[in-house]
Design an enzyme around this catalytic site. Structure first.
Site, PDB file in Angstrom:
ATOM      1  N   ARG A 158       0.898  -1.128  -0.023  1.00  0.00           N
ATOM      2  CA  ARG A 158       0.074   0.121  -0.016  1.00  0.00           C
ATOM      3  C   ARG A 158       0.721   1.352   0.107  1.00  0.00           C
ATOM      4  NH1 ARG A 158      -1.941  -3.821   3.738  1.00  0.00           N
ATOM      5  NH2 ARG A 158      -4.020  -4.326   3.354  1.00  0.00           N
ATOM      6  N   LYS A 182      -1.805  -2.705   8.051  1.00  0.00           N
ATOM      7  CA  LYS A 182      -3.085  -2.509   8.909  1.00  0.00           C
ATOM      8  C   LYS A 182      -3.141  -3.063  10.080  1.00  0.00           C
ATOM      9  CE  LYS A 182      -6.128  -1.035   5.022  1.00  0.00           C
ATOM     10  NZ  LYS A 182      -7.523  -1.429   4.465  1.00  0.00           N
ATOM     11  N   HIS A 250      -3.020   2.066  -5.606  1.00  0.00           N
ATOM     12  CA  HIS A 250      -3.866   0.884  -5.305  1.00  0.00           C
ATOM     13  C   HIS A 250      -4.040   0.080  -6.765  1.00  0.00           C
ATOM     14  CE1 HIS A 250      -5.272  -1.043  -1.558  1.00  0.00           C
ATOM     15  NE2 HIS A 250      -6.580  -1.556  -2.233  1.00  0.00           N
ATOM     16  N   ARG A 253      -1.182  -2.178  -6.891  1.00  0.00           N
ATOM     17  CA  ARG A 253      -1.222  -3.209  -6.060  1.00  0.00           C
ATOM     18  C   ARG A 253      -2.406  -4.439  -6.463  1.00  0.00           C
ATOM     19  NH1 ARG A 253      -1.209  -4.848  -0.162  1.00  0.00           N
ATOM     20  NH2 ARG A 253      -3.371  -5.359   0.382  1.00  0.00           N
ATOM     21  N   HIS A 276      -3.631  -9.428   3.695  1.00  0.00           N
ATOM     22  CA  HIS A 276      -5.163  -9.534   3.674  1.00  0.00           C
ATOM     23  C   HIS A 276      -5.536 -10.411   4.846  1.00  0.00           C
ATOM     24  CE1 HIS A 276      -6.169  -8.641  -0.903  1.00  0.00           C
ATOM     25  NE2 HIS A 276      -5.809  -7.515  -0.106  1.00  0.00           N
ATOM     26  N   TYR A 285      -9.573 -11.130  -6.941  1.00  0.00           N
ATOM     27  CA  TYR A 285      -8.540 -10.855  -7.940  1.00  0.00           C
ATOM     28  C   TYR A 285      -8.892 -12.422  -8.964  1.00  0.00           C
ATOM     29  CZ  TYR A 285      -6.723  -7.344  -5.268  1.00  0.00           C
ATOM     30  OH  TYR A 285      -6.594  -6.171  -4.725  1.00  0.00           O
TER      31      TYR A 285
END
Length: 304
Positions: A158, A182, A250, A253, A276, A285
């Protein structure tokens, strides 16, 4: 156990509670600064729309607020985010006994339609990288820009993770980046040879940009401070525009994840690289890859 706060809360109570909730999100839940800022911004907008004391908010009031958002044409994703912010805030306020009961516990948002992300093709990304590489002799910042693109696409990280990288986070021996994502979660991200070469080239000229007060950040701005996310976004937008499929960080990414899966990588590995929490997020994806296959079939097969 503290007793429920008594007395009518005033408009100022919103400010006081939101300041405490800001601390809770940052210090207790370890959310990123960008995530905390987004939650608090949504909650401030909600408090202004409700125009009443925190203790006077009911489920019916919140449903009226949602109806107003829908009438104003807010996207379902925006409403979903604001509902999540409201539910988190009121649950916390009830747990801390600032309010007697949680008015948002039964608040529901409209089902979010999940659109497939815009993903540039491998050719588009390659052209974006080539156009940036052609500028490398323009000076240290041009060398930096190529490294930014290579690391974002090569590592799938990110933009906030890129901006927070320190020199010590680069593991040259193993070709890895140590990334803090995150929820303050750390992960190791592999880099391919092109990204490592671009990163080496930038670090070689980094002293020309750094000053005595520069931090140990990998990427610096023109004045020697840690690079701002807006600068990194601008670099990506300009490069991918030249590549024929403009996206932001993004988007790179998304491209990295899609191209990995198209190349045969397994879903769990891609999930780990991207950081994730759930494989369900990464599965998006696979839909992108499947849609590309269908499009190629429709275009090329004589009996499509």
């Amino acid at each position: 156990m503290p007793s429920v706060h008594t007395g009518r809360m005033t408009e100022g109570d919103w400010d006081a509670l939101l300041r405490e909730y800001d601390d809770h999100l940052a210090l207790r839940r370890h959310l990123s600064a960008n995530t905390v800022r987004a939650y608090i911004s949504d909650l401030r907008q909600m408090s202004e729309s409700l125009d009443q004391s925190v203790r006077d908010v009911t489920l019916q009031v919140l449903r009226g607020w949602l109806a107003g958002l829908l009438e104003d044409g807010a996207a379902s994703s925006t409403i979903q985010r604001r509902v999540a912010a409201a539910r988190g805030f009121f649950a916390w306020a009830c747990e801390q006994q600032f309010i007697g009961e949680d008015p948002a516990v039964r608040l529901r948002s409209p089902k979010r339609s999940r659109r497939l992300p815009v993903v540039p093709g491998q050719k588009n990304v390659e052209e974006a990288l080539q156009s940036t590489q052609a500028r490398a002799d323009e000076g240290p910042l041009a060398v930096r820009d190529l490294a930014i693109l290579e690391v974002l696409y090569g590592g799938g990280i990110r933009v906030a993770e890129l901006c927070s990288l320190d020199l010590a986070d680069v593991d040259d021996d193993r070709g890895l980046l140590r990334v803090v994502g995150k929820g303050d979660k750390q992960r190791s991200v592999p880099l391919g040879a092109p990204a490592r070469r671009a990163l080496d080239a930038w670090r070689a000229v980094r002293p020309a940009v750094a000053s005595a007060d520069s931090p140990n950040a990998v990427f610096l701005g023109a004045r020697g401070g840690r690079i701002d996310a807006r600068v990194a976004r601008r670099v990506v937008h300009e490069a991918t525009r030249a590549g024929g499929a403009e996206v932001g960080p993004h988007g790179l990414r998304h491209a990295m994840a899609t191209h990995l899966l198209e190349g045969g990588a397994d879903l769990r590995s891609v999930q780990e690289i991207l950081g994730h929490a759930s494989v369900a997020t990464t599965q998006l994806y696979t839909h992108v890859s499947a849609e590309r296959l269908r499009a190629a079939f429709r275009q090329a097969h004589p009996r499509a």
